[in-house]
Design a protein around this motif. Structure first.
Motif, PDB file in Angstrom:
ATOM      1  N   VAL A   1       1.165  -1.005  -0.270  1.00  0.00           N
ATOM      2  CA  VAL A   1      -0.022   0.445   0.357  1.00  0.00           C
ATOM      3  C   VAL A   1       0.839   1.434  -0.031  1.00  0.00           C
ATOM      4  CG1 VAL A   1      -1.457   1.110   1.882  1.00  0.00           C
ATOM      5  CG2 VAL A   1      -2.128  -1.279   1.027  1.00  0.00           C
ATOM      6  N   GLU A   2       2.007   1.387   0.641  1.00  0.00           N
ATOM      7  CA  GLU A   2       2.728   2.119   0.696  1.00  0.00           C
ATOM      8  C   GLU A   2       3.554   2.636  -0.029  1.00  0.00           C
ATOM      9  OE1 GLU A   2       4.198   5.041   2.879  1.00  0.00           O
ATOM     10  OE2 GLU A   2       2.230   3.759   4.533  1.00  0.00           O
ATOM     11  N   ARG A   3       3.526   1.617  -1.059  1.00  0.00           N
ATOM     12  CA  ARG A   3       4.274   2.228  -2.301  1.00  0.00           C
ATOM     13  C   ARG A   3       3.452   2.514  -3.337  1.00  0.00           C
ATOM     14  NH1 ARG A   3       8.624   2.786  -5.556  1.00  0.00           N
ATOM     15  NH2 ARG A   3       9.275   1.808  -7.305  1.00  0.00           N
ATOM     16  N   VAL A   4       2.340   2.062  -3.109  1.00  0.00           N
ATOM     17  CA  VAL A   4       1.177   2.481  -4.413  1.00  0.00           C
ATOM     18  C   VAL A   4       1.305   4.249  -3.238  1.00  0.00           C
ATOM     19  CG1 VAL A   4      -1.539   2.602  -4.540  1.00  0.00           C
ATOM     20  CG2 VAL A   4      -0.413   0.833  -4.812  1.00  0.00           C
ATOM     21  N   LEU A   5       1.083   4.289  -2.461  1.00  0.00           N
ATOM     22  CA  LEU A   5       0.936   5.724  -2.007  1.00  0.00           C
ATOM     23  C   LEU A   5       2.399   7.078  -2.442  1.00  0.00           C
ATOM     24  CD1 LEU A   5      -0.333   5.448   1.563  1.00  0.00           C
ATOM     25  CD2 LEU A   5      -1.600   5.964  -0.904  1.00  0.00           C
ATOM     26  N   GLU A   6       3.551   6.220  -2.805  1.00  0.00           N
ATOM     27  CA  GLU A   6       4.177   6.995  -3.263  1.00  0.00           C
ATOM     28  C   GLU A   6       4.229   6.783  -4.651  1.00  0.00           C
ATOM     29  OE1 GLU A   6       7.391   3.957  -0.645  1.00  0.00           O
ATOM     30  OE2 GLU A   6       8.499   4.527  -2.851  1.00  0.00           O
ATOM     31  N   VAL A   7       4.223   6.249  -5.456  1.00  0.00           N
ATOM     32  CA  VAL A   7       4.324   6.229  -6.739  1.00  0.00           C
ATOM     33  C   VAL A   7       3.084   6.728  -7.674  1.00  0.00           C
ATOM     34  CG1 VAL A   7       6.330   4.439  -7.184  1.00  0.00           C
ATOM     35  CG2 VAL A   7       3.360   4.280  -7.583  1.00  0.00           C
ATOM     36  N   LEU A   8       1.849   6.661  -7.224  1.00  0.00           N
ATOM     37  CA  LEU A   8       0.562   7.148  -7.745  1.00  0.00           C
ATOM     38  C   LEU A   8       0.575   8.809  -8.254  1.00  0.00           C
ATOM     39  CD1 LEU A   8      -1.537   6.073  -9.483  1.00  0.00           C
ATOM     40  CD2 LEU A   8      -3.637   6.156  -7.480  1.00  0.00           C
ATOM     41  N   PRO A   9       0.394   9.474  -6.731  1.00  0.00           N
ATOM     42  CA  PRO A   9       0.240  10.606  -6.884  1.00  0.00           C
ATOM     43  C   PRO A   9       1.529  11.339  -8.542  1.00  0.00           C
ATOM     44  CG  PRO A   9       0.930  10.209  -4.259  1.00  0.00           C
ATOM     45  CD  PRO A   9       0.549   8.728  -5.313  1.00  0.00           C
ATOM     46  N   GLY A  10       2.623  10.496  -8.829  1.00  0.00           N
ATOM     47  CA  GLY A  10       3.700  11.016  -9.633  1.00  0.00           C
ATOM     48  C   GLY A  10       2.827  11.064 -11.024  1.00  0.00           C
ATOM     49  N   ILE A  11       2.358  10.018 -10.856  1.00  0.00           N
ATOM     50  CA  ILE A  11       1.596   9.327 -12.216  1.00  0.00           C
ATOM     51  C   ILE A  11       0.977  10.173 -12.858  1.00  0.00           C
ATOM     52  CG2 ILE A  11      -0.274   7.865 -13.391  1.00  0.00           C
ATOM     53  CD1 ILE A  11       1.708   5.268 -11.187  1.00  0.00           C
ATOM     54  N   ILE A  12      -0.151  10.657 -11.350  1.00  0.00           N
ATOM     55  CA  ILE A  12      -1.714  11.045 -11.956  1.00  0.00           C
ATOM     56  C   ILE A  12      -1.057  12.330 -12.090  1.00  0.00           C
ATOM     57  CG2 ILE A  12      -3.489  12.124 -10.549  1.00  0.00           C
ATOM     58  CD1 ILE A  12      -4.010   9.063 -11.522  1.00  0.00           C
ATOM     59  N   SER A  13      -0.265  12.692 -11.448  1.00  0.00           N
ATOM     60  CA  SER A  13       0.161  14.397 -11.717  1.00  0.00           C
ATOM     61  C   SER A  13       0.942  14.855 -13.544  1.00  0.00           C
ATOM     62  CB  SER A  13       0.616  15.302 -10.815  1.00  0.00           C
ATOM     63  OG  SER A  13       2.259  15.056 -10.526  1.00  0.00           O
ATOM     64  N   HIS A  14       1.244  13.718 -14.045  1.00  0.00           N
ATOM     65  CA  HIS A  14       2.164  13.162 -14.493  1.00  0.00           C
ATOM     66  C   HIS A  14       1.202  13.460 -15.819  1.00  0.00           C
ATOM     67  CE1 HIS A  14       4.178  12.356 -18.419  1.00  0.00           C
ATOM     68  NE2 HIS A  14       3.657  10.850 -18.090  1.00  0.00           N
ATOM     69  N   LEU A  15       0.162  12.613 -15.480  1.00  0.00           N
ATOM     70  CA  LEU A  15      -0.996  12.009 -16.733  1.00  0.00           C
ATOM     71  C   LEU A  15      -1.810  13.748 -16.517  1.00  0.00           C
ATOM     72  CD1 LEU A  15      -2.515   8.616 -16.520  1.00  0.00           C
ATOM     73  CD2 LEU A  15      -0.877   9.701 -17.955  1.00  0.00           C
ATOM     74  N   ARG A  16      -2.080  14.418 -15.823  1.00  0.00           N
ATOM     75  CA  ARG A  16      -2.960  15.443 -15.935  1.00  0.00           C
ATOM     76  C   ARG A  16      -1.626  16.640 -16.347  1.00  0.00           C
ATOM     77  NH1 ARG A  16      -6.018  15.373 -10.057  1.00  0.00           N
ATOM     78  NH2 ARG A  16      -7.330  13.961 -10.769  1.00  0.00           N
ATOM     79  N   ALA A  17      -0.508  16.621 -16.112  1.00  0.00           N
ATOM     80  CA  ALA A  17       0.240  17.574 -16.973  1.00  0.00           C
ATOM     81  C   ALA A  17      -0.348  17.802 -18.626  1.00  0.00           C
ATOM     82  CB  ALA A  17       1.353  17.257 -16.724  1.00  0.00           C
ATOM     83  N   ILE A  18      -0.366  16.127 -19.065  1.00  0.00           N
ATOM     84  CA  ILE A  18      -0.261  15.860 -20.793  1.00  0.00           C
ATOM     85  C   ILE A  18      -1.633  16.332 -21.040  1.00  0.00           C
ATOM     86  CG2 ILE A  18       1.868  15.237 -20.654  1.00  0.00           C
ATOM     87  CD1 ILE A  18       0.311  12.539 -21.212  1.00  0.00           C
ATOM     88  N   SER A  19      -3.130  16.391 -20.182  1.00  0.00           N
ATOM     89  CA  SER A  19      -4.608  15.962 -20.207  1.00  0.00           C
ATOM     90  C   SER A  19      -4.631  17.642 -20.810  1.00  0.00           C
ATOM     91  CB  SER A  19      -5.147  15.410 -19.130  1.00  0.00           C
ATOM     92  OG  SER A  19      -6.990  15.955 -19.217  1.00  0.00           O
ATOM     93  N   PRO A  20      -5.705  18.074 -21.881  1.00  0.00           N
ATOM     94  CA  PRO A  20      -5.929  19.737 -21.835  1.00  0.00           C
ATOM     95  C   PRO A  20      -6.805  19.699 -21.058  1.00  0.00           C
ATOM     96  CG  PRO A  20      -7.002  17.748 -23.308  1.00  0.00           C
ATOM     97  CD  PRO A  20      -5.892  16.924 -22.444  1.00  0.00           C
ATOM     98  N   PHE A  21      -8.054  19.090 -20.511  1.00  0.00           N
ATOM     99  CA  PHE A  21      -8.825  19.801 -19.619  1.00  0.00           C
ATOM    100  C   PHE A  21      -8.546  19.632 -18.047  1.00  0.00           C
ATOM    101  CE2 PHE A  21     -10.315  16.067 -22.034  1.00  0.00           C
ATOM    102  CZ  PHE A  21     -11.466  16.365 -22.960  1.00  0.00           C
ATOM    103  N   SER A  22      -7.182  19.337 -17.088  1.00  0.00           N
ATOM    104  CA  SER A  22      -7.576  19.419 -15.801  1.00  0.00           C
ATOM    105  C   SER A  22      -6.913  21.293 -15.844  1.00  0.00           C
ATOM    106  CB  SER A  22      -5.874  19.099 -15.951  1.00  0.00           C
ATOM    107  OG  SER A  22      -5.301  18.735 -16.683  1.00  0.00           O
ATOM    108  N   HIS A  23      -6.796  21.584 -16.849  1.00  0.00           N
ATOM    109  CA  HIS A  23      -6.342  23.166 -16.585  1.00  0.00           C
ATOM    110  C   HIS A  23      -7.185  24.069 -17.168  1.00  0.00           C
ATOM    111  CE1 HIS A  23      -1.886  21.530 -17.169  1.00  0.00           C
ATOM    112  NE2 HIS A  23      -2.517  21.006 -18.076  1.00  0.00           N
ATOM    113  N   GLU A  24      -8.344  23.900 -17.302  1.00  0.00           N
ATOM    114  CA  GLU A  24      -9.581  24.415 -17.727  1.00  0.00           C
ATOM    115  C   GLU A  24      -9.952  24.439 -16.771  1.00  0.00           C
ATOM    116  OE1 GLU A  24     -11.815  21.784 -20.615  1.00  0.00           O
ATOM    117  OE2 GLU A  24     -10.427  22.471 -22.171  1.00  0.00           O
TER     118      GLU A  24
END
Ligand SMILES: Cc1ncc(COP(=O)(O)O)c(C=O)c1O
Ligand SMILES: Cc1ncc(COP(=O)(O)O)c(C=O)c1O
Ligand code: FES
Ligand code: FES
Lengths: 381, 159, 381
Positions: free
Chosen positions: A358-381
């Motif tokens: 569980v710890e490991r997921v908490l470590e890596v998932l935030p980075g994954i989501i923010s990376h994907l959001r950075a390349i998403s056109p919607f999150s900046h709207e």
């Protein structure tokens, strides 16, 4: 590898494997045979039937073994309709598994009228809607005990009582519930109940169907006398023995807070670390091992691929529909906003899940989501 | 596999009183036989009784059986049960008694013990010169699930 | 223990167990899942499909996995009728397995007309009778490749061609034939063909159905997308891998004379040692591993119990009717005399059978038969 996809399938418990192995090796006899080599195998089947019955709070004679949850659901639906052939109405819900929904759709073509009950934004049923749908023509109410995607629990007891008031047969798809929450069929107003071994640390290829004593059952597979004529085919002896052992083990773990503690740690941890995230499904009426999280503005498959890169297994939608590109019918039925619908991930834990995972997921998932959001056109709207 | 009691298996593997009886006449003693079943329906029993005429006491009994494990064990059990009884006492023996003596029979195999009771009846009636009562089809259906109505007719023809 | 009941079920080959074990242990993923852990399991399924296809001489895409032979037969019969819904006639034989006969009897109640072809005293079909029965209304001809009780082979190729001439669909129950005799579906005029793993040294609980490419197939179990929508339910991965390996091994043993040599030694040895004994079934058109022997004046169950005492496993009738008290429907259809009907025993060998085991039967069986004949009222008449 961090396996958080236990609602798709589970690891075979080593004790289960140990119990079944002799039946893959020396005890290979056919339980129907007229020699004691086959006869001793028959005794193993009886024991397994008792173990499964004990987990469900029913009689061993009320259990018949199947090959999977889908067979159980298909069989139960047909048996229920055959028992009341004059009735032409079925009630189910919009969030059932494909092995209930597809038979229902099929039956619509054969002249049945099917009501698909809706769920609210938390995935819960409205009992008033059920009551309004029930008529004297309702042959069957079939619904799940626990949803595979969100873990949301349906109020089986109330639904069953209401349905019985109208003379309908009650079938419960308990594939996700058995072994995760207590079920007591002595108490529950249920006529037929499906379970599947590979969801509770037995292997794939074995399942069971509970058929209430006295129910006029009609088999789906006809042929030999196996399972008292209720399911033809040489018995999957190793699978049955395994399911028995798995049921016994599940009973000893019922009520152990381990899974729920880790699930809560994962859920709360992710909600704290990742903004614009929500839990899909009712927070309380839920399986202890499941959390379905919607990460706005990103797409589920992309998240899964990233997680996979880190050796983390999770899922979006149910395993057997994830080959398709449609967003989950369960989340759609909950009328979740589109921003969430496509970016929802299910984590499902088991008794083998460890805090470090569980710890490991908490470590890596935030980075994954923010990376994907950075390349998403919607999150900046 | 049938779940037979130890006693059934013991009498099956080591039957007592098997085989035909010596028909050589002895003074004051008569040997009679009672037959039931036929090879058509898969089970048949020939029971031999050696009866002391003065007392109507069964001095010895033996059997020949064509049939399954429980049919053979039942036949042997019957011969043990009736040896020493008078014919009137023996007529009271039922298939239940035979099954009980065997420590029980699986429900589907109860009919195998009925054959014993029937053969005993047949032998005693023959001894007394009474025509055998005709079993109705209903009876035989109860007696053995492999004797369908038509088969019980065949059975009588063959007999 | 001397196991001569391989037509009832077989031992899992140790190599098969070895192949499947990883899928009962570390590779437990769901092949439908969206992570590489599940994905690698999918590859194992593809390989197994190729192995089974290679044994049958068909394409991997023509194989779908089932849970047993009975499911295969039930599915095939329904699929065939659904493909030609306007036709109402079925042709089968009097000596089929219960998983074909019982569905046919069931269909009679639903308005189908079923012709049960007779067999002669050797268990063989009369092709003229088949031809006379075929009409343009014949939806399906379903028959077995090899009989489970006698081993007698039916002339699949001729039957298939004739049936196709009349536009009927051809289904073959090859549960007893696959792995014992060569089958080449590239050549055979067959549309659907059933096999069952536990008859060829794979475990119980897995089977396969061959569906000719282009056949308009309708599934029996509906639900998820597994098996390309042709059979719902999470795949029995260990079972499928095992069946693949078992098929591969069976292919390497095809044509090995070992089984037939031992079978012949057993058969001839018993015929020589025991008077009033006959072989049931055609001597040549027969599986190489099976002999069905009629011992006059004695009863089958009694023989089996004696054999059992010596640790020898054999069977009378088919395993799944031996719970009932009726003599075998197969032998009855052959119009065998009553003296033989009740005293017939099937010995079925496998590649694991050893010469010493056959020797042992030759040693003990003559004594058993003469003991039972001594207490039988008929043998002296
Ligand atoms: C000829 C034949 N068909 C079908 C079957 C059914 O196979 P299964 O027991 O795997 O359902 C059997 C074996 O029992 C068989 O011998
Ligand atoms: C709720 C529910 N019902 C039925 C099934 C079908 O079970 P199986 O895959 O064993 O056929 C599943 C799992 O796939 C499920 O989650
Ligand atoms: S963008 Fe690839 S599935 Fe829609
Ligand atoms: S004599 Fe026992 S089955 Fe008929």
């Amino acid at each position: 590898m961090i396996y958080l996809d236990n609602n798709a399938t589970t690891a075979v418990d080593p004790l289960v494997l140990e119990a079944m192995l002799p039946y893959l090796k020396e005890f290979y006899g056919n339980p129907s045979s007229m020699h004691s080599f086959g006869g001793q195998v028959g005794k193993a089947l009886s024991q397994a039937r008792e173990q499964v019955a004990a987990l469900l709070g029913c009689e061993p004679s009320e259990i018949l073994f199947t090959s999977c949850g889908s067979e159980g659901n298909n069989t139960a639906i047909r048996a229920a309709l055959a028992a009341q052939p004059e009735k032409r109405h079925i009630i189910t819900t919009q969030v059932e598994h494909a092995s209930v929904l597809n038979p229902c759709k099929h039956l619509e073509k054969q002249g049945y009228h099917v009501t698909y009950l809706s769920v609210d934004e938390q995935g819960c049923l409205d009992l008033l809607e059920l009551e309004a749908a029930l008529t004297g023509d309702t042959a069957l109410v079939t619904l799940m005990a626990a949803n595979n995607e969100t873990g949301v629990l349906f109020p089986i007891e109330q639904v069953g009582s209401l349905a019985h008031d109208y003379g309908a047969i009650v079938h419960v798809d308990a594939v996700q519930a058995v072994g995760k929450i207590p079920l007591d069929l002595h108490q529950l107003p249920v006529d037929l109940l499906t379970l599947s071994g590979h969801k509770l640390h037995a292997p794939k290829g074995i399942g069971a169907l509970y058929v209430r004593r006295g129910f006029r059952f009609r088999p789906l597979l006809i042929g030999g006398h196996q399972e008292k004529g209720r399911r033809a085919g040489t018995e999957n002896v190793p699978g049955i023995v395994a399911l028995g052992k798995a049921a016994e083990l599940a009973q000893t773990y019922l009520g152990d807070p381990h899974e729920q503690q880790l699930r809560d740690a994962l859920e709360i941890g992710l909600l704290q670390r990742i903004p614009d995230t929500q839990v899909n499904g009712h927070l309380l009426h839920r399986l202890p091992n499941t959390t379905n999280l919607g990460f706005k503005f990103v797409e589920g498959e992309a998240i899964l691929f990233w997680l996979n890169k880190y050796g983390i297994c999770a899922s979006s939608g149910s395993a057997c529909t994830s080959g398709s590109l449609e967003p989950s019918h369960v989340l759609r039925a909950m009328h979740l906003p589109y921003t969430v619908l496509h970016g929802s991930i299910r984590f499902s834990l088991s008794r083998f899940t460890q805090a470090a995972e569980v710890e490991r997921v908490l470590e890596v998932l935030p980075g994954i989501i923010s990376h994907l959001r950075a390349i998403s056109p919607f999150s900046h709207e | 596999m049938w779940d037979y009691s130890e006693k059934v298996l013991d009498l099956f593997y080591h039957p007592k009183n098997q085989g035909p009886m010596d028909p050589t006449p002895e003074p004051g003693i008569r040997v009679v036989t009672g037959d039931v079943g036929s090879i058509t329906c898969g089970d048949a029993l020939r029971l031999y009784l050696k009866v002391e005429e003065a007392t109507e006491r069964i001095l010895a009994a033996s059997f020949q059986t064509f049939g399954c494990t429980s049919a053979i064990a039942s036949s042997s059990a019957l011969t043990e049960l009736i040896t020493g009884l008078t014919l009137d006492q023996a007529l009271k023996i039922t298939n239940r008694d035979i099954a009980d003596y065997l420590g029980g029979l699986p429900p589907a195999k109860m009919h195998c013990s009925v054959m014993g009771q029937e053969a005993l009846e047949a032998a005693i009636y023959r001894y007394r010169g009474i025509p055998l009562p005709v079993h109705t089809d209903d009876d035989s259906a109860l007696i053995c699930s492999c004797f369908g109505i038509s088969e019980s007719k065949i059975r009588r023809l063959v007999r």
